[in-house]
Design a protein around this motif. Structure first.
Motif, PDB file in Angstrom:
ATOM      1  N   GLY A 189      -0.322   4.417   0.057  1.00 53.57           N
ATOM      2  CA  GLY A 189      -1.231   5.533   0.337  1.00 53.57           C
ATOM      3  C   GLY A 189      -0.627   6.475   1.356  1.00 53.57           C
ATOM      4  O   GLY A 189       0.602   6.582   1.476  1.00 53.57           O
ATOM      5  N   THR A 190      -1.501   7.136   2.106  1.00 52.68           N
ATOM      6  CA  THR A 190      -1.049   8.108   3.103  1.00 52.68           C
ATOM      7  C   THR A 190       0.027   7.508   4.004  1.00 52.68           C
ATOM      8  O   THR A 190       1.055   8.128   4.256  1.00 52.68           O
ATOM      9  CB  THR A 190      -2.242   8.520   3.995  1.00 52.68           C
ATOM     10  OG1 THR A 190      -3.309   8.894   3.139  1.00 52.68           O
ATOM     11  CG2 THR A 190      -1.893   9.647   4.922  1.00 52.68           C
ATOM     12  N   MET A 191      -0.211   6.297   4.500  1.00 53.26           N
ATOM     13  CA  MET A 191       0.715   5.718   5.466  1.00 53.26           C
ATOM     14  C   MET A 191       1.874   4.982   4.800  1.00 53.26           C
ATOM     15  O   MET A 191       3.022   5.137   5.204  1.00 53.26           O
ATOM     16  CB  MET A 191      -0.030   4.758   6.399  1.00 53.26           C
ATOM     17  CG  MET A 191      -1.077   5.425   7.250  1.00 53.26           C
ATOM     18  SD  MET A 191      -0.439   6.828   8.205  1.00 53.26           S
ATOM     19  CE  MET A 191       0.594   6.002   9.393  1.00 53.26           C
ATOM     20  N   HIS A 206       1.938   0.225  14.586  1.00 59.05           N
ATOM     21  CA  HIS A 206       1.033   1.346  14.340  1.00 59.05           C
ATOM     22  C   HIS A 206       1.840   2.632  14.235  1.00 59.05           C
ATOM     23  O   HIS A 206       2.263   3.193  15.244  1.00 59.05           O
ATOM     24  CB  HIS A 206       0.000   1.411  15.476  1.00 59.05           C
ATOM     25  CG  HIS A 206      -1.032   2.463  15.300  1.00 59.05           C
ATOM     26  ND1 HIS A 206      -1.774   2.965  16.334  1.00 59.05           N
ATOM     27  CD2 HIS A 206      -1.447   3.140  14.191  1.00 59.05           C
ATOM     28  CE1 HIS A 206      -2.600   3.885  15.880  1.00 59.05           C
ATOM     29  NE2 HIS A 206      -2.411   4.007  14.597  1.00 59.05           N
ATOM     30  N   PHE A 207       2.073   3.049  12.987  1.00 57.02           N
ATOM     31  CA  PHE A 207       2.733   4.330  12.725  1.00 57.02           C
ATOM     32  C   PHE A 207       1.675   5.426  12.782  1.00 57.02           C
ATOM     33  O   PHE A 207       0.487   5.169  12.629  1.00 57.02           O
ATOM     34  CB  PHE A 207       3.363   4.340  11.329  1.00 57.02           C
ATOM     35  CG  PHE A 207       4.587   3.478  11.185  1.00 57.02           C
ATOM     36  CD1 PHE A 207       4.475   2.112  10.966  1.00 57.02           C
ATOM     37  CD2 PHE A 207       5.858   4.030  11.238  1.00 57.02           C
ATOM     38  CE1 PHE A 207       5.607   1.311  10.819  1.00 57.02           C
ATOM     39  CE2 PHE A 207       6.995   3.240  11.093  1.00 57.02           C
ATOM     40  CZ  PHE A 207       6.864   1.878  10.883  1.00 57.02           C
ATOM     41  N   SER A 251       0.427   9.429  11.447  1.00 58.01           N
ATOM     42  CA  SER A 251       0.492  10.230  10.224  1.00 58.01           C
ATOM     43  C   SER A 251       0.963  11.655  10.507  1.00 58.01           C
ATOM     44  O   SER A 251       0.465  12.263  11.464  1.00 58.01           O
ATOM     45  CB  SER A 251      -0.910  10.268   9.608  1.00 58.01           C
ATOM     46  OG  SER A 251      -0.896  11.016   8.435  1.00 58.01           O
ATOM     47  N   LYS A 292      -7.539  -7.258   5.064  1.00 61.79           N
ATOM     48  CA  LYS A 292      -6.256  -7.507   5.720  1.00 61.79           C
ATOM     49  C   LYS A 292      -6.038  -9.019   5.860  1.00 61.79           C
ATOM     50  O   LYS A 292      -4.933  -9.514   5.646  1.00 61.79           O
ATOM     51  CB  LYS A 292      -6.199  -6.804   7.082  1.00 61.79           C
ATOM     52  CG  LYS A 292      -6.197  -5.264   6.932  1.00 61.79           C
ATOM     53  CD  LYS A 292      -5.540  -4.544   8.071  1.00 61.79           C
ATOM     54  CE  LYS A 292      -5.814  -3.041   8.084  1.00 61.79           C
ATOM     55  NZ  LYS A 292      -4.833  -2.191   7.460  1.00 61.79           N
ATOM     56  N   ASN A 315      -0.192  -2.233   9.901  1.00 59.70           N
ATOM     57  CA  ASN A 315      -0.244  -0.860  10.407  1.00 59.70           C
ATOM     58  C   ASN A 315      -1.665  -0.493  10.854  1.00 59.70           C
ATOM     59  O   ASN A 315      -2.015   0.677  10.965  1.00 59.70           O
ATOM     60  CB  ASN A 315       0.233   0.101   9.304  1.00 59.70           C
ATOM     61  CG  ASN A 315       0.249   1.548   9.756  1.00 59.70           C
ATOM     62  OD1 ASN A 315       0.750   1.862  10.821  1.00 59.70           O
ATOM     63  ND2 ASN A 315      -0.324   2.435   8.956  1.00 59.70           N
ATOM     64  N   GLU A 325       1.708  -1.942  -4.740  1.00 55.66           N
ATOM     65  CA  GLU A 325       0.365  -1.351  -4.807  1.00 55.66           C
ATOM     66  C   GLU A 325      -0.529  -2.243  -5.649  1.00 55.66           C
ATOM     67  O   GLU A 325      -0.079  -3.205  -6.271  1.00 55.66           O
ATOM     68  CB  GLU A 325       0.439   0.059  -5.410  1.00 55.66           C
ATOM     69  CG  GLU A 325       0.237   1.175  -4.398  1.00 55.66           C
ATOM     70  CD  GLU A 325      -1.170   1.240  -3.788  1.00 55.66           C
ATOM     71  OE1 GLU A 325      -2.099   0.589  -4.315  1.00 55.66           O
ATOM     72  OE2 GLU A 325      -1.345   1.949  -2.771  1.00 55.66           O
ATOM     73  N   ARG A 326      -1.823  -1.889  -5.688  1.00 55.72           N
ATOM     74  CA  ARG A 326      -2.722  -2.788  -6.425  1.00 55.72           C
ATOM     75  C   ARG A 326      -2.701  -2.550  -7.923  1.00 55.72           C
ATOM     76  O   ARG A 326      -3.006  -3.422  -8.701  1.00 55.72           O
ATOM     77  CB  ARG A 326      -4.138  -2.710  -5.893  1.00 55.72           C
ATOM     78  CG  ARG A 326      -4.645  -1.299  -5.732  1.00 55.72           C
ATOM     79  CD  ARG A 326      -5.989  -1.311  -5.061  1.00 55.72           C
ATOM     80  NE  ARG A 326      -6.391   0.056  -4.804  1.00 55.72           N
ATOM     81  CZ  ARG A 326      -7.600   0.425  -4.462  1.00 55.72           C
ATOM     82  NH1 ARG A 326      -8.541  -0.466  -4.333  1.00 55.72           N
ATOM     83  NH2 ARG A 326      -7.873   1.679  -4.247  1.00 55.72           N
ATOM     84  N   ALA A 349      -0.119  -1.771   4.831  1.00 55.03           N
ATOM     85  CA  ALA A 349      -0.777  -0.483   5.097  1.00 55.03           C
ATOM     86  C   ALA A 349      -1.874  -0.255   4.053  1.00 55.03           C
ATOM     87  O   ALA A 349      -1.878   0.763   3.350  1.00 55.03           O
ATOM     88  CB  ALA A 349       0.246   0.644   5.072  1.00 55.03           C
ATOM     89  N   VAL A 350      -2.765  -1.231   3.922  1.00 53.85           N
ATOM     90  CA  VAL A 350      -3.910  -1.071   3.008  1.00 53.85           C
ATOM     91  C   VAL A 350      -5.100  -0.560   3.815  1.00 53.85           C
ATOM     92  O   VAL A 350      -4.982  -0.263   4.998  1.00 53.85           O
ATOM     93  CB  VAL A 350      -4.248  -2.392   2.278  1.00 53.85           C
ATOM     94  CG1 VAL A 350      -3.032  -2.908   1.511  1.00 53.85           C
ATOM     95  CG2 VAL A 350      -4.752  -3.452   3.249  1.00 53.85           C
ATOM     96  N   PHE A 351      -6.268  -0.469   3.168  1.00 54.18           N
ATOM     97  CA  PHE A 351      -7.434   0.095   3.849  1.00 54.18           C
ATOM     98  C   PHE A 351      -7.730  -0.637   5.163  1.00 54.18           C
ATOM     99  O   PHE A 351      -7.425  -1.819   5.308  1.00 54.18           O
ATOM    100  CB  PHE A 351      -8.678   0.014   2.954  1.00 54.18           C
ATOM    101  CG  PHE A 351      -8.471   0.574   1.578  1.00 54.18           C
ATOM    102  CD1 PHE A 351      -7.916   1.840   1.398  1.00 54.18           C
ATOM    103  CD2 PHE A 351      -8.829  -0.154   0.453  1.00 54.18           C
ATOM    104  CE1 PHE A 351      -7.730   2.363   0.130  1.00 54.18           C
ATOM    105  CE2 PHE A 351      -8.638   0.354  -0.821  1.00 54.18           C
ATOM    106  CZ  PHE A 351      -8.080   1.614  -0.993  1.00 54.18           C
ATOM    107  N   GLU A 352      -8.385   0.081   6.058  1.00 59.16           N
ATOM    108  CA  GLU A 352      -8.714  -0.482   7.378  1.00 59.16           C
ATOM    109  C   GLU A 352      -9.943  -1.386   7.257  1.00 59.16           C
ATOM    110  O   GLU A 352     -11.076  -0.962   7.517  1.00 59.16           O
ATOM    111  CB  GLU A 352      -8.952   0.679   8.364  1.00 59.16           C
ATOM    112  CG  GLU A 352      -9.160   0.267   9.801  1.00 59.16           C
ATOM    113  CD  GLU A 352      -7.873  -0.037  10.564  1.00 59.16           C
ATOM    114  OE1 GLU A 352      -6.845  -0.350   9.938  1.00 59.16           O
ATOM    115  OE2 GLU A 352      -7.907   0.027  11.796  1.00 59.16           O
ATOM    116  N   SER A 411      -4.947   0.652  12.659  1.00 58.99           N
ATOM    117  CA  SER A 411      -5.097   1.638  13.735  1.00 58.99           C
ATOM    118  C   SER A 411      -5.895   1.085  14.896  1.00 58.99           C
ATOM    119  O   SER A 411      -5.865   1.642  15.983  1.00 58.99           O
ATOM    120  CB  SER A 411      -5.862   2.869  13.260  1.00 58.99           C
ATOM    121  OG  SER A 411      -5.518   3.248  11.987  1.00 58.99           O
ATOM    122  N   GLY A 414       0.856  -1.194   0.000  1.00 58.22           N
ATOM    123  CA  GLY A 414       0.000   0.000   0.000  1.00 58.22           C
ATOM    124  C   GLY A 414       0.888   1.237   0.000  1.00 58.22           C
ATOM    125  O   GLY A 414       1.747   1.377   0.871  1.00 58.22           O
TER     126      GLY A 414
END
Ligand code: NAD
Length: 698
Positions: free
Chosen positions: A314-316, A439-440, A442, A396, A416, A335-336, A388-391, A418, A312
């Motif tokens: 993305g943001t993270m 858990h990083f 942002s 996951k 990662n 990535e996808r 770090a893909v979508f929650e 949350s 992933g």
């Protein structure tokens, strides 16, 4: 060289011809323990009595005197000469005293060096007065001597940031007199040569306290200080120590040396005995304590992490990758699809390009360490993979099934997430012992905290490796257990729930935010929501005006991104202004819920935001989700903007008094109800027994 003479348990005297060397050997960092002070004092006196023509003060091991012995801060050290007597002995010595510096000369260490008549250092040495970071100021003359050598502007900058400067910068600024090329071994010879030159050329005994030319340049220049204060106001908001450091430097510029010392002494005592420095020193030790995980042996074997995979971009994901690349560890990002990958990598590149500390060449070097891919099988040679893909639990789990197939045996598999259950993620693999949460926060390349989440089956080696890698990438790491939201978000939910409630009862979003801002947080929950976007997870079709947030979204208020959220934002300056329309929407919503609005005091806002967090923290300790109370504080200070000068929620609660808080929680529980007001039995019992949350360890 004649036989060395032992002066104290950590100081010896050596002789090279006419030159005496006072050698400090107090591993690991030659801190200024009482026996070092006594040894320096006796060593200088003895060398002079023995007829030395010059004296070199030098240290064994990896560094010059690195600073005060903070373990002596609480008192209890045997009575020995004070630092000031040591300094006077050096400064008033009848022969030249030369400080020979390698490693770091920080705080009290630099204050000792400032009392030598000359300073020589190896190229790699670093200098600084970092007391401000512990809520203090240099209390051994440093505030008066440093500006006399480097000038007021540089002293202001160094002392209010605590920044370390290099030998080159120190030479340039006048802090040291010579730089020695080569390793610390060359320093001894060079310092002796300097000392011999001081003798043969009859160099003057330059006492820093007598020098005036540099401070004179700022004498009476009030504007210089006004401008400086304005420049750092935002960064240092709420902190006392930067201001007190500035006042000392003002004294250095405007008063005679001894009068300046008096100002320094008075302000130092105020800080030293005040709550801010106590909190900052506590936070310093709390961070270190967090590295110790009971039951994990020091020699636990670590996974050798030479290559990292990130899933992933993305943001993270992008930010997470940057952490590893920054320390030279190559990263494969998957990535996808190609478009998402390109987008993610271009954000990483932009982040590097925007950073002032990265040169164009470094940007290329770092980007070259990143390999982009859209095929997870490229993780096959990674020693550790961070997802770090979508929650989304189902997503996951399907990814961890795949990682289980692809990754080599022994690779560390991290999520990662949350708030999701790391055990449920681990359970779909054939190797739950390799799975852990990392858990990083942002932006992941900037935020210091790494909240690691140990699964029920995570192996000791995986736990230890996660902590070690956190250290390597410069994070402050805390190990916590599995529960919804872990430590940080779980407590944040409690604060958020009361914030939402209070705006229905009549507090405004601006009032709530302002109470937290004044407390010392960078922003309150409503500004935060606007920044993140009110429409995260919001779907227009499914929206049913069931929360204020939904109502705002339905009214086209999406947050900062469209200039309208809980606040209205100026399109040029992005300044936030409370909006009567929002207040009306909230009022109408409250009426619909049958809630009568009233005036809510700031004190009530503060208590209702923070006491549920304290209560939840105690529950987290009860459940052994956090190892120790101070770990919770480390999470909140480093991940959520809790002001470090208030220590963290556990330290703060102790300072208020647990009995007082319990009383208030019982009161709110009776009047408001709600699960998060249910009193923690641990909190109740600590309050009853006079115990503390910050020192609690289950
Ligand atoms: N954003 C935050 O502030 C924050 C903070 C801490 C933790 N987290 C957690 O980090 C994770 C990622 O959050 P984010 O904010 O970076 O989300 P994001 O939407 O910005 O990024 C997720 C990325 O994953 C990619 N992705 C989705 N499915 C994929 C697949 N099957 N294969 C490869 N790539 C795939 C998406 O294309 C997207 O680029 C979540 O679990 C989130 O809870 C987020």
């Amino acid at each position: 060289m004649s036989e060395p003479i032992t002066v104290s348990e950590s100081v010896r005297l050596e002789r090279e011809g006419d030159i005496s060397l006072v050698v400090v050997a107090n591993p690991p960092v030659n801190a200024l323990s009482w026996h070092v002070r006594q040894g320096l004092f006796d060593g200088i006196t003895r060398a002079t009595n023995d007829g030395a023509k010059a004296i070199v003060v030098i240290c064994d091991g990896r560094t010059f005197i690195a600073g005060a012995d903070i373990s002596e801060f609480g008192g209890g050290a045997p009575h020995a000469v004070g630092l000031q007597e040591v300094q006077t002995a050096m400064e008033d010595a009848s022969v030249p005293v030369i400080a020979a510096i390698h490693g770091t000369a920080l705080g009290g260490g630099l204050e000792v060096a400032l009392c030598a008549h000359y300073r020589v250092a190896v190229t790699s040495a670093k200098f600084g007065l970092p007391e401000v970071n512990l809520g203090l100021l240099p209390g051994a003359g440093g505030t008066q001597r440093l500006p006399r050598l480097v000038g007021v502007p540089k002293a202001l900058e160094m002392m209010t940031t605590g920044r370390h400067i290099s030998s080159v910068e120190a030479l340039d600024g006048g802090l040291i007199d010579d730089v020695v090329d080569g390793d610390p071994a060359a320093l001894r010879d060079a310092a002796i040569a300097f000392a011999n030159r001081a003798v043969t050329e009859d160099l003057p005994l330059l006492r820093v306290r007598d020098r005036d030319e540099k401070v004179a340049q700022a004498r009476g220049d009030d504007q210089l200080f006004v401008d400086f204060r304005r420049g750092i106001a935002r960064k240092t908001r709420g902190f006392l120590a930067p201001e007190y450091n500035i006042q000392c430097i003002e004294a250095a510029a405007n008063l005679p040396f001894d009068a300046g010392l008096k100002v320094e002494g008075k302000l130092f005592m105020e800080l030293m005995t005040g709550p801010q420095s106590a909190a900052q020193r506590y936070a310093f030790f709390a961070e270190r304590a967090a590295n110790k995980i009971p039951g994990i042996a020091k020699d636990t074997s670590l996974i050798d992490v030479r290559k990292v995979g990130v899933l992933g971009a993305g943001t993270m994901g992008g930010g997470i990758a940057m952490n590893f690349v920054n320390v030279g560890i190559p990263v494969t990002i998957v990535e996808r699809d190609a478009a998402a990958l390109d987008m993610g990598l271009s954000v990483v590149r932009k982040n590097y390009e925007r950073s002032r500390s990265t040169t164009a060449e470094q940007v290329e070097q770092r980007m070259a360490l990143i390999t982009g891919s859209i095929d997870k099988s490229d993780f096959a040679d990674c020693d550790m993979v961070i997802e770090a893909v979508f929650e989304d639990m189902a997503l996951k789990q399907s990814i961890f099934r795949e990682l289980d197939e692809i990754c080599k045996p022994g690779a560390l598999l991290a999520s990662n997430t949350s708030a999701l259950d790391v055990n449920e993620i681990a359970a779909v693999t054939s190797r739950p012992e390799s799975v852990i949460g990392m858990h990083f926060f942002s932006p992941a390349n900037v935020m210091k905290l790494l909240e690691n989440v140990r699964g029920a089956k995570s192996s000791d080696s995986v736990v230890a490796t996660t902590m070690a890698i956190g250290k390597k990438i410069g994070k402050v790491s805390v190990m916590v257990g599995v529960c919804p939201g872990f430590v940080g978000n779980r407590m944040l939910f409690m604060r958020g729930a009361e914030a939402e409630r209070m705006i229905l009862e009549g507090a405004t979003p601006a009032q709530v935010d302002n109470v937290l801002y004044e407390f010392g947080f960078p922003m309150g929950p409503f500004s935060m929501s606007d920044l993140a976007g009110l429409d995260i997870g919001w779907k227009e079709q499914a929206s049913s005006s069931s929360t204020i947030r939904e109502v705002l979204c339905e009214n086209g208020r999406r947050g900062q991104k469209n200039g309208r959220g809980y606040y209205t934002y100026d399109s040029d300056t992005r300044a936030a202004t409370p909006d009567p329309e929002v207040e009306q929407l909230i009022k109408d919503f409250a009426v619909g819920q049958g809630i009568e609005q009233r005036d809510v005091t700031d004190q009530e806002v503060l208590e209702r935001l923070l006491y549920p967090m304290v209560n939840e923290g105690a529950k987290i300790l009860e459940e052994k989700i956090a190892i120790r109370g101070s770990d919770i504080d480390v999470v909140w200070v480093n991940g959520y903007g809790w002001p470090v000068y208030r220590g963290g929620p556990m330290h703060w609660a102790d300072s208020i008094g647990l009995a007082e808080i319990v009383g208030k929680i019982e009161g709110y529980s009776a009047s408001l109800g709600g699960g998060h007001w249910e009193l923690s039995p641990l909190l109740q019992s600590l309050a009853g027994s006079g115990g503390q949350l910050q020192t609690y360890s289950g």
